[in-house]
Motif scaffolding. Structure first.
Motif, PDB file in Angstrom:
ATOM      1  N   MET A   1       0.842  -1.168   0.000  1.00  0.00           N
ATOM      2  CA  MET A   1       0.000   0.000   0.000  1.00  0.00           C
ATOM      3  C   MET A   1       0.896   1.244   0.000  1.00  0.00           C
ATOM      4  SD  MET A   1      -2.283  -1.463   3.062  1.00  0.00           S
ATOM      5  CE  MET A   1      -2.315  -3.208   3.273  1.00  0.00           C
ATOM      6  N   THR A   2       0.467   2.373  -0.471  1.00  0.00           N
ATOM      7  CA  THR A   2       1.362   3.521  -0.616  1.00  0.00           C
ATOM      8  C   THR A   2       0.727   4.778  -0.030  1.00  0.00           C
ATOM      9  OG1 THR A   2       1.210   2.598  -2.759  1.00  0.00           O
ATOM     10  CG2 THR A   2       3.001   3.968  -2.414  1.00  0.00           C
ATOM     11  N   ALA A   3       1.442   5.868   0.493  1.00  0.00           N
ATOM     12  CA  ALA A   3       0.680   6.913   1.176  1.00  0.00           C
ATOM     13  C   ALA A   3       1.147   8.346   1.283  1.00  0.00           C
ATOM     14  CB  ALA A   3       0.388   6.476   2.586  1.00  0.00           C
ATOM     15  N   THR A  10       4.001   8.727  -3.826  1.00  0.00           N
ATOM     16  CA  THR A  10       3.207   9.938  -3.910  1.00  0.00           C
ATOM     17  C   THR A  10       2.648  10.112  -5.299  1.00  0.00           C
ATOM     18  OG1 THR A  10       5.131  11.238  -4.474  1.00  0.00           O
ATOM     19  CG2 THR A  10       4.578  11.079  -2.139  1.00  0.00           C
ATOM     20  N   ALA A  11       1.471  10.719  -5.361  1.00  0.00           N
ATOM     21  CA  ALA A  11       0.817  10.890  -6.652  1.00  0.00           C
ATOM     22  C   ALA A  11       1.405  12.044  -7.423  1.00  0.00           C
ATOM     23  CB  ALA A  11      -0.678  11.131  -6.433  1.00  0.00           C
ATOM     24  N   ALA A  12       2.232  12.839  -6.799  1.00  0.00           N
ATOM     25  CA  ALA A  12       2.763  14.021  -7.456  1.00  0.00           C
ATOM     26  C   ALA A  12       3.620  13.686  -8.642  1.00  0.00           C
ATOM     27  CB  ALA A  12       3.576  14.840  -6.450  1.00  0.00           C
ATOM     28  N   THR A 195      -3.481   5.497   0.606  1.00  0.00           N
ATOM     29  CA  THR A 195      -2.679   4.647  -0.265  1.00  0.00           C
ATOM     30  C   THR A 195      -2.275   5.429  -1.510  1.00  0.00           C
ATOM     31  OG1 THR A 195      -4.597   3.829  -1.495  1.00  0.00           O
ATOM     32  CG2 THR A 195      -3.966   2.593   0.486  1.00  0.00           C
ATOM     33  N   VAL A 196      -1.378   4.839  -2.300  1.00  0.00           N
ATOM     34  CA  VAL A 196      -0.995   5.460  -3.563  1.00  0.00           C
ATOM     35  C   VAL A 196      -2.213   5.564  -4.470  1.00  0.00           C
ATOM     36  CG1 VAL A 196       0.255   5.077  -5.697  1.00  0.00           C
ATOM     37  CG2 VAL A 196       1.425   4.875  -3.561  1.00  0.00           C
ATOM     38  N   SER A 197      -3.061   4.545  -4.435  1.00  0.00           N
ATOM     39  CA  SER A 197      -4.292   4.605  -5.232  1.00  0.00           C
ATOM     40  C   SER A 197      -5.110   5.835  -4.852  1.00  0.00           C
ATOM     41  CB  SER A 197      -5.129   3.343  -5.017  1.00  0.00           C
ATOM     42  OG  SER A 197      -4.491   2.210  -5.555  1.00  0.00           O
ATOM     43  N   ASN A 198      -5.219   6.101  -3.558  1.00  0.00           N
ATOM     44  CA  ASN A 198      -5.937   7.268  -3.070  1.00  0.00           C
ATOM     45  C   ASN A 198      -5.286   8.550  -3.583  1.00  0.00           C
ATOM     46  OD1 ASN A 198      -7.134   8.154   0.309  1.00  0.00           O
ATOM     47  ND2 ASN A 198      -7.645   8.973  -1.691  1.00  0.00           N
ATOM     48  N   ASP A 199      -3.954   8.608  -3.522  1.00  0.00           N
ATOM     49  CA  ASP A 199      -3.231   9.794  -3.988  1.00  0.00           C
ATOM     50  C   ASP A 199      -3.392   9.998  -5.496  1.00  0.00           C
ATOM     51  OD1 ASP A 199      -2.343  10.390  -1.473  1.00  0.00           O
ATOM     52  OD2 ASP A 199      -0.374   9.489  -1.719  1.00  0.00           O
ATOM     53  N   LEU A 200      -3.316   8.905  -6.251  1.00  0.00           N
ATOM     54  CA  LEU A 200      -3.473   9.007  -7.697  1.00  0.00           C
ATOM     55  C   LEU A 200      -4.866   9.498  -8.064  1.00  0.00           C
ATOM     56  CD1 LEU A 200      -1.677   5.739  -8.860  1.00  0.00           C
ATOM     57  CD2 LEU A 200      -0.940   8.073  -9.331  1.00  0.00           C
ATOM     58  N   ALA A 201      -5.867   9.003  -7.335  1.00  0.00           N
ATOM     59  CA  ALA A 201      -7.241   9.428  -7.599  1.00  0.00           C
ATOM     60  C   ALA A 201      -7.404  10.922  -7.316  1.00  0.00           C
ATOM     61  CB  ALA A 201      -8.215   8.612  -6.755  1.00  0.00           C
ATOM     62  N   LYS A 202      -6.829  11.390  -6.202  1.00  0.00           N
ATOM     63  CA  LYS A 202      -6.934  12.817  -5.871  1.00  0.00           C
ATOM     64  C   LYS A 202      -6.210  13.675  -6.908  1.00  0.00           C
ATOM     65  CE  LYS A 202      -5.588  12.153  -1.544  1.00  0.00           C
ATOM     66  NZ  LYS A 202      -5.233  12.423  -0.126  1.00  0.00           N
ATOM     67  N   ALA A 203      -5.061  13.204  -7.368  1.00  0.00           N
ATOM     68  CA  ALA A 203      -4.324  13.949  -8.390  1.00  0.00           C
ATOM     69  C   ALA A 203      -5.104  13.996  -9.700  1.00  0.00           C
ATOM     70  CB  ALA A 203      -2.956  13.318  -8.621  1.00  0.00           C
ATOM     71  N   LYS A 212     -17.064  16.870 -15.549  1.00  0.00           N
ATOM     72  CA  LYS A 212     -16.723  15.442 -15.476  1.00  0.00           C
ATOM     73  C   LYS A 212     -15.944  15.183 -14.190  1.00  0.00           C
ATOM     74  CE  LYS A 212     -15.928  12.874 -18.943  1.00  0.00           C
ATOM     75  NZ  LYS A 212     -15.270  12.162 -20.068  1.00  0.00           N
ATOM     76  N   LYS A 213     -16.571  15.470 -13.074  1.00  0.00           N
ATOM     77  CA  LYS A 213     -15.938  15.333 -11.772  1.00  0.00           C
ATOM     78  C   LYS A 213     -15.632  13.863 -11.455  1.00  0.00           C
ATOM     79  CE  LYS A 213     -16.826  16.026  -6.844  1.00  0.00           C
ATOM     80  NZ  LYS A 213     -17.824  16.494  -5.829  1.00  0.00           N
ATOM     81  N   LEU A 214     -14.456  13.625 -10.906  1.00  0.00           N
ATOM     82  CA  LEU A 214     -14.103  12.295 -10.418  1.00  0.00           C
ATOM     83  C   LEU A 214     -14.458  12.245  -8.934  1.00  0.00           C
ATOM     84  CD1 LEU A 214     -12.815   9.517 -10.263  1.00  0.00           C
ATOM     85  CD2 LEU A 214     -10.556  10.615 -10.200  1.00  0.00           C
ATOM     86  N   SER A 215     -15.372  11.362  -8.584  1.00  0.00           N
ATOM     87  CA  SER A 215     -15.790  11.201  -7.189  1.00  0.00           C
ATOM     88  C   SER A 215     -14.966  10.080  -6.549  1.00  0.00           C
ATOM     89  CB  SER A 215     -17.284  10.857  -7.124  1.00  0.00           C
ATOM     90  OG  SER A 215     -17.699  10.637  -5.798  1.00  0.00           O
ATOM     91  N   ILE A 216     -14.460  10.329  -5.347  1.00  0.00           N
ATOM     92  CA  ILE A 216     -13.601   9.363  -4.663  1.00  0.00           C
ATOM     93  C   ILE A 216     -14.212   8.984  -3.328  1.00  0.00           C
ATOM     94  CG2 ILE A 216     -11.295   8.937  -3.729  1.00  0.00           C
ATOM     95  CD1 ILE A 216     -10.377  11.361  -5.493  1.00  0.00           C
ATOM     96  N   GLU A 217     -14.311   7.685  -3.056  1.00  0.00           N
ATOM     97  CA  GLU A 217     -14.748   7.202  -1.751  1.00  0.00           C
ATOM     98  C   GLU A 217     -13.628   6.346  -1.176  1.00  0.00           C
ATOM     99  OE1 GLU A 217     -18.656   5.274   0.487  1.00  0.00           O
ATOM    100  OE2 GLU A 217     -18.539   5.279  -1.702  1.00  0.00           O
ATOM    101  N   ALA A 218     -13.096   6.745  -0.009  1.00  0.00           N
ATOM    102  CA  ALA A 218     -11.960   6.047   0.590  1.00  0.00           C
ATOM    103  C   ALA A 218     -12.401   5.281   1.837  1.00  0.00           C
ATOM    104  CB  ALA A 218     -10.857   7.037   0.946  1.00  0.00           C
ATOM    105  N   PHE A 219     -11.829   4.079   2.003  1.00  0.00           N
ATOM    106  CA  PHE A 219     -12.199   3.197   3.105  1.00  0.00           C
ATOM    107  C   PHE A 219     -10.976   2.838   3.949  1.00  0.00           C
ATOM    108  CE2 PHE A 219     -15.353   2.669  -0.179  1.00  0.00           C
ATOM    109  CZ  PHE A 219     -16.554   2.544   0.504  1.00  0.00           C
ATOM    110  N   ASP A 220     -11.235   2.281   5.136  1.00  0.00           N
ATOM    111  CA  ASP A 220     -10.149   1.868   6.019  1.00  0.00           C
ATOM    112  C   ASP A 220      -9.326   0.731   5.437  1.00  0.00           C
ATOM    113  OD1 ASP A 220     -10.612   3.728   7.979  1.00  0.00           O
ATOM    114  OD2 ASP A 220     -11.840   2.404   9.220  1.00  0.00           O
TER     115      ASP A 220
END
Length: 320
Positions: A1-3, A10-12, A195-203, A212-220
């Protein structure tokens, strides 16, 4: 997992790389649901003896005397670490820990916790190490929060032991044309928090055009994200490739999900150790190198069908 403390990287900086097709072994056990409460499970051999282990003298004396290395881990991330049907902690990480434990003459005792609390637990000395598909990144090494750019701790050292990328997955037969991160614009994606997935989604959400908004739902944990997608509450999910591939192969007998597109953000998984605990870091690096040279490492990686992510040596702080 990545963060951010990202679970992977990082998604940067997007480093698109195909790690290669990792064939997940068909004989893998179905994922058990790992709760996020304290749950101890020894990953080490009962026969481990510091008196006979070849690398025991490299451990800090306190660890040798205790005979146990406490491992913080999010035990809900098959096939890296998860519970089998009997409740035992199994997977790539526990198997590698067991082999390293025989070299060091200690047991690796896995304790369950949510991913985004593992480094905090390491700082508070609840754990000796964190081993949980955690991506080695410069931010984590330096104790920087990737979202804010602010220093939040002293950072950690990593012993890198595997390489993996991040993948997108959808409901089987309903990919909605999603192949890349850009295709998620106008969609809803589920991920594991921090996670990196979370960071990539936010980026990616920042890059999506108006309307065309990207909606993100993050879980534990990743299992909760999979449940949401399975129930039709999202269009896609994202996680590390070995995890996405395992879910596609096992969930619903292989009928729930499919992996789409290419892996991105190829980066090393690392065992996290407090920077002040250099003696333990060196001992773990020596133990990992020993099982790589003996061939035991390759046997474990092959057992789980993830040979494409194997490393040839134990590297310290190889993440970028």
């Amino acid at each position: 997992m990545t963060a951010s403390s990202t679970r992977r990287t990082t998604a940067a900086q997007s480093r698109i790389a195909a790690v290669g097709a990792i064939a997940v072994a068909g004989a893998l056990l179905l994922t058990g649901c790992g709760d996020q409460t304290e749950d101890k499970d020894s990953g080490g051999s009962d026969s481990a003896s510091t008196s006979s282990a070849p690398l025991a003298d490299q451990l800090p004396k306190a660890v040798r005397d205790k005979g146990v290395i406490k491992v913080g881990s999010d035990i809900a991330y098959a096939p890296v670490e998860f519970k089998d049907d009997s409740g035992k902690t199994v997977g790539i990480d526990p198997d590698l820990a067991d082999a390293m434990g025989k070299q060091l003459g200690v047991k690796f005792e896995f304790e369950n916790g949510t991913f985004d609390t593992l480094l905090t637990g390491l700082r508070s000395k609840r754990y000796d190490i964190a081993m949980s598909a955690m991506t080695d990144t410069k931010d984590r090494q330096e104790g920087i929060d990737a979202d804010t750019g602010k220093k939040v701790g002293e950072g950690v050292d990593f012993i890198d032991y595997f390489t993996a990328g991040v993948s997108i997955y959808t409901k089987q037969g309903d990919d909605q044309g999603i192949k890349t991160w850009e295709d998620l614009c106008g969609k809803k994606v589920v991920v594991q928090r921090n996670t990196v997935s979370n960071d990539l989604a936010k980026a990616q959400a920042k890059e999506c055009p108006s309307g065309k908004k990207l909606s993100i739902e993050a879980f534990d944990n990743d299992q909760q994200a999979q449940t949401r997608l399975r129930a039709g509450g999202a269009d896609a999910g994202s996680s590390d490739f070995p995890v996405a591939a395992y879910a596609a192969k096992t969930s619903g007998g292989g009928k729930d999900f499919e992996v789409v597109g290419e892996q991105v953000e190829a980066a090393p998984y690392g065992i996290a150790v407090a920077k002040s605990n250099t003696e333990l870091s060196k001992a773990l690096q020596a133990a990992l190198d020993a099982i790589i040279k003996s061939g035991e490492y390759d046997k474990i990686i092959a057992k789980w069908g993830v040979e494409a992510g194997a490393v040839k040596e134990a590297t310290l702080n190889g993440g970028k």
